[in-house]
Design an enzyme around this catalytic site. Structure first.
Site, PDB file in Angstrom:
ATOM      1  N   LYS A 124       5.385  -0.629  17.348  1.00 57.54           N
ATOM      2  CA  LYS A 124       4.747   0.586  17.868  1.00 57.54           C
ATOM      3  C   LYS A 124       3.325   0.694  17.334  1.00 57.54           C
ATOM      4  O   LYS A 124       3.117   0.846  16.137  1.00 57.54           O
ATOM      5  CB  LYS A 124       5.513   1.836  17.428  1.00 57.54           C
ATOM      6  N   GLY A 152       0.165   2.321   7.108  1.00 56.02           N
ATOM      7  CA  GLY A 152      -0.363   3.635   7.457  1.00 56.02           C
ATOM      8  C   GLY A 152      -0.542   4.483   6.216  1.00 56.02           C
ATOM      9  O   GLY A 152      -0.755   3.959   5.123  1.00 56.02           O
ATOM     10  N   SER A 153      -0.421   5.789   6.393  1.00 53.43           N
ATOM     11  CA  SER A 153      -0.732   6.703   5.291  1.00 53.43           C
ATOM     12  C   SER A 153       0.431   6.789   4.301  1.00 53.43           C
ATOM     13  O   SER A 153       1.586   6.509   4.636  1.00 53.43           O
ATOM     14  CB  SER A 153      -1.039   8.085   5.853  1.00 53.43           C
ATOM     15  N   THR A 154       0.113   7.212   3.101  1.00 50.13           N
ATOM     16  CA  THR A 154       1.118   7.298   2.041  1.00 50.13           C
ATOM     17  C   THR A 154       2.217   8.318   2.370  1.00 50.13           C
ATOM     18  O   THR A 154       3.400   8.005   2.194  1.00 50.13           O
ATOM     19  CB  THR A 154       0.420   7.579   0.701  1.00 50.13           C
ATOM     20  N   GLY A 194       4.490   6.777   4.964  1.00 57.35           N
ATOM     21  CA  GLY A 194       5.165   5.633   4.345  1.00 57.35           C
ATOM     22  C   GLY A 194       6.323   6.075   3.464  1.00 57.35           C
ATOM     23  O   GLY A 194       7.397   5.464   3.472  1.00 57.35           O
ATOM     24  N   GLU A 209       2.603  -0.668   3.548  1.00 55.83           N
ATOM     25  CA  GLU A 209       1.218  -0.923   3.134  1.00 55.83           C
ATOM     26  C   GLU A 209       0.488   0.397   3.364  1.00 55.83           C
ATOM     27  O   GLU A 209       0.368   0.837   4.507  1.00 55.83           O
ATOM     28  CB  GLU A 209       0.581  -2.012   4.003  1.00 55.83           C
ATOM     29  N   CYS A 233      -8.637   0.905   4.702  1.00 52.10           N
ATOM     30  CA  CYS A 233      -7.782   1.243   3.557  1.00 52.10           C
ATOM     31  C   CYS A 233      -8.389   0.765   2.241  1.00 52.10           C
ATOM     32  O   CYS A 233      -8.245   1.430   1.216  1.00 52.10           O
ATOM     33  CB  CYS A 233      -6.393   0.654   3.744  1.00 52.10           C
ATOM     34  N   GLU A 292      -7.939  10.315  -0.417  1.00 48.69           N
ATOM     35  CA  GLU A 292      -8.410   9.350   0.575  1.00 48.69           C
ATOM     36  C   GLU A 292      -9.097  10.109   1.719  1.00 48.69           C
ATOM     37  O   GLU A 292      -8.454  10.850   2.452  1.00 48.69           O
ATOM     38  CB  GLU A 292      -7.233   8.533   1.118  1.00 48.69           C
TER      39      GLU A 292
END
Ligand code: NAP
Ligand code: MG
Length: 501
Positions: free
Chosen positions: A197, A250-252, A255, A272, A306, A403
């Site tokens: 996706k 993607g983002s923390t 994730g 990641e 990132c 971030e």
């Protein structure tokens, strides 16, 4: 900084192939179906962040569509042209895909640039990197060896590597093609099948990549792509009981949620995630090279990277010289239409990202950081924000800790090596770091002392398919690229035989 005030939509020329791709409503890629409507019949519009106009329409997937894709991927595992086929056959698909990517370089780059605003020269580099990743992984199917183990008599023991089965991949919007290649390459090299996706705001290039894979004869069902929202399509992939592994970039926060959900289903979950990379300039560095290299790494993709070196730590002896050069290089950047090959900084990907970055610029000002360069959002159309440098930043300010994911750089001052290491390591993220020094011993000391999954010395942001990449702690739990990644798409099985029987 120079920028074009308004970019007339009519002046933007792309190839006829790209135009035709955008004009056709794009469907889901499931099994042998390369243009399927979503089961709910819903679509979403893709927006060009440069003009804020709609580029075209893409089918939006549902949980049912994910079920169909997983069924197609499961069937493909035992299809004669895939599961039982020789490793050399899998290698050939990957080599041919690499060639097809190179042959369609311009079209892939144009789609990336139109869909997410990346300057075309950078998009072309991405496409070249993607071809290199497929070439690298094309070398692996024929080299995935097991072992014969020194077990006691009268036994014969061996370990063999197997594919995991159906894998799920979820990619972010900032490097759509590159991130897709980091998952497709190793997953296919190891003999898996995939349901992928892409991020909704930049799905086009992944759809074309999938068509190229089918075009080189990749069997139906080996690579399925379902565009749509993360909460529906992404979640359905994560929750599907027949998906053996999830690879997410993607983002923390997302994730973390995927790790939790994946563990409920006993899946292998590789994540990641975000970064806030330290970039340390020592007084023995080539200061000009450090300033230019850091600027190049920082403003690429308008800072939406990132590993962007957003926290710069400069020794007090070279602070003024470095910051002056950095400000000069940054001030000379050409901002504008990313389709123009001269453009160095394009728009941010979306209205939401534009609003979020502007808010961080306001926060930094309110926290007392000193604005040295940029700071303005340009009037529309287009989500343009000037490359922005804040100096006199302290490590406890939000601008130094969170971030931003945009063109905002913070510069901090340090006195000793110990202080630099302590400041650099005082971060929630552990993705990457860079050091500029001409002292070999210091470079090696930093390579050990910095808490980061990658440490660059006298360069920044360089990846190579042969070297693994990934973060620690809140920046991730795994590695992509290299041997480690292809092995992470396998499981080992021990076979033991009684030789006296
Ligand atoms: P994101 O919001 O976390 O989204 C990433 C992907 O996850 C998108 O495809 C998204 O779909 C999907 N998603 C969202 N919610 C989901 C859910 N509940 N279940 C399953 N999937 C879900 O990240 P982003 O804004 O696209 O990307 C920027 C982030 O990626 C930054 O934090 C950046 O640091 C990180 N990143 C990390 C690396 C690395 O290698 N470490 C590389 C690149 C980017 P939709 O958006 O379509 O809804
Ligand atoms: Mg878009």
């Amino acid at each position: 900084m120079t920028h074009e005030a308004v970019i007339p939509a009519s002046s933007r020329k792309v190839s006829a192939a790209t135009q035709a791709f955008l004009e056709a409503p794009q469907g889901l890629r499931i099994g042998s179906d390369t243009d399927r409507e979503g089961s709910t019949g819903t679509t979403f519009d893709s927006i060009d962040p440069t003009t804020e106009r709609t580029l075209g329409t893409i089918a939006s997937g549902s949980t049912r569509d994910v079920e169909d894709a997983v069924a197609a991927a499961t069937k493909a595992l035992s299809a004669p042209a895939w599961g039982p086929a020789s490793p050399a056959t899998r290698a050939r698909y990957l080599f041919d895909l690499a060639d097809a990517v190179t042959a369609h370089r311009e079209q892939l780059a144009e789609l990336e640039t139109l869909d997410m605003g990346k300057p075309i020269a950078q998009a072309r580099d991405d496409v070249d990197g993607v071809a290199a990743v497929f070439r690298y992984y094309g070398g692996w199917p024929t080299k995935l060896e097991g072992s014969i183990n020194p077990v006691r008599q009268p036994y014969f023991g061996m370990t063999q590597l197997e594919p995991l089965g159906v894998c799920g991949a979820i990619t972010p919007w900032n490097f759509p093609l590159v991130m897709a290649s980091h998952k497709i390459g190793p997953a296919l090299a190891a003999g898996n099948t995939l349901v992928l996706k892409p991020a909704e705001v930049s799905s086009y290039s992944t759809l074309l990549l999938t068509d190229l894979a089918r075009g080189v004869g990749l069997p139906p069902g080996v690579l399925n792509v379902i565009p749509g929202s993360g909460r529906v399509v992404g979640q359905a992939i994560v929750d599907h009981p027949d998906v053996a592994k999830i690879s997410f970039t993607g983002s923390t926060p997302v994730g973390r949620a995927i790790l939790e959900a994946g563990s409920r289903h006993m899946k292998k979950v590789n994540v990641e995630l975000g970064g806030k990379s330290a970039n340390i300039v020592f007084p023995d560095a080539d200061v000009r090279a450090a300033a230019r290299g850091s600027a190049e790494a920082m403003w690429e993709n308008a800072g939406q990277i990132c590993v962007a070196p957003t926290r710069m730590f400069v020794h007090e002896d070279v602070y003024d010289e470095l910051v002056d050069e950095l400000a000069r290089v940054t001030g000379a950047l050409r901002i504008g239409d990313p389709l123009n090959p001269e453009t160095e900084v394009g728009p941010l990907v979306s209205k939401a990202q534009y609003a979020s970055v502007r808010e961080y610029i306001d926060i930094a000002g309110a926290e007392g950081a000193r604005l040295r360069v940029g700071g303005r959002a340009l009037d529309g159309p287009g989500y343009f924000v000037e490359p922005t440098i804040f100096t006199e930043v302290h490590n406890d300010m939000r601008i130094a800790r969170e971030e931003v994911f945009g063109p905002v750089l913070t510069v901090l001052r340090f006195r000793t090596e110990e202080e630099a290491v302590a400041l650099a390591n005082d971060s929630a993220y552990d993705l990457a770091a860079a050091v500029w020094t001409r002292d070999v011993s210091r470079a090696l000391r930093m390579g050990k002392a910095l808490h980061a999954g990658t440490v660059w010395v006298n360069t920044h942001g360089r990846l190579d398919p042969a070297q693994s990449f990934g973060g620690y702690s809140k920046s991730g739990n795994s590695r992509e690229l290299g041997r480690e990644s292809v092995l992470s798409y396998t499981r080992s099985k021990a076979v033991m035989i009684d030789l006296s029987a």
